[in-house]
Design a protein around this motif. Structure first.
Motif, short mmCIF file in Angstrom:
data_model
loop_
_atom_site.label_atom_id
_atom_site.label_comp_id
_atom_site.label_asym_id
_atom_site.label_seq_id
_atom_site.Cartn_x
_atom_site.Cartn_y
_atom_site.Cartn_z
N MET A 1 0.82 -1.19 0.00
CA MET A 1 0.00 0.00 0.00
C MET A 1 0.87 1.26 0.00
O MET A 1 0.43 2.28 -0.51
N ALA A 2 2.05 1.17 0.55
CA ALA A 2 2.91 2.35 0.63
C ALA A 2 3.33 2.84 -0.75
O ALA A 2 3.56 4.03 -0.95
N LEU A 3 3.39 1.95 -1.73
CA LEU A 3 3.81 2.33 -3.09
C LEU A 3 2.62 2.63 -4.00
O LEU A 3 2.83 2.95 -5.16
N ARG A 4 1.43 2.55 -3.50
CA ARG A 4 0.24 2.66 -4.34
C ARG A 4 0.25 3.89 -5.24
O ARG A 4 -0.01 3.81 -6.42
N ARG A 5 0.57 5.05 -4.69
CA ARG A 5 0.54 6.28 -5.50
C ARG A 5 1.69 6.34 -6.52
O ARG A 5 1.69 7.17 -7.40
N GLY A 28 4.75 1.41 -16.15
CA GLY A 28 3.59 2.01 -15.51
C GLY A 28 2.74 2.82 -16.48
O GLY A 28 3.24 3.43 -17.43
N SER A 29 1.44 2.84 -16.23
CA SER A 29 0.50 3.49 -17.14
C SER A 29 0.73 4.99 -17.27
O SER A 29 0.51 5.56 -18.35
N ASN A 30 1.19 5.65 -16.23
CA ASN A 30 1.47 7.09 -16.32
C ASN A 30 2.66 7.37 -17.24
O ASN A 30 2.66 8.36 -17.97
#
Length: 113
Positions: A1-5, A28-30
């Motif tokens: 969860m810590a890497l979610r963003r 990654g999509s971004n």
């Protein structure tokens, strides 16, 4: 969860043939949205200039993180500026077998006339 963003800004790159080349396993999509191409499955040497491949080889040898930055000229998008953190990873704790890469695209400062 810590890497979610961070997930959309991450890549996983695997070492191929003891560093003869490197393969993008995940982009990654971004990053895909910014550079305009999903390079997952492609070799780094197919996508980036030789100087980038050399950076991966140096990290393979030195086992040290690297920060790079500059314009996205390899995709003809010199108007984009990237900052990239490359982290070598080793399943056995010694031999680098992949890299975790985070690439972000901060706004470039406006030149003053």
């Amino acid at each position: 969860m810590a890497l979610r963003r961070h997930l959309g800004w991450l890549c996983v790159v695997e070492v191929v043939e003891d560093g003869a080349d490197f393969r993008y396993r995940l982009i990654g999509s971004n990053i895909v949205e910014k550079v305009g191409r999903d390079m997952s499955g492609h070799m780094v040497s197919e996508v980036l200039p030789r100087s980038a491949v050399d950076i991966y080889r140096e990290m393979l040898r030195d086992r040290q993180p690297v920060r790079t930055h500059g314009r996205v000229t390899w995709r003809g998008k010199g108007f984009l500026f990237h900052e990239t953190l490359l982290l070598p990873l080793a399943d056995d704790g010694v031999t680098v077998d992949r890299f975790l890469v985070e690439m972000v695209f901060p706004d470039m400062p406006v030149a003053k006339d």
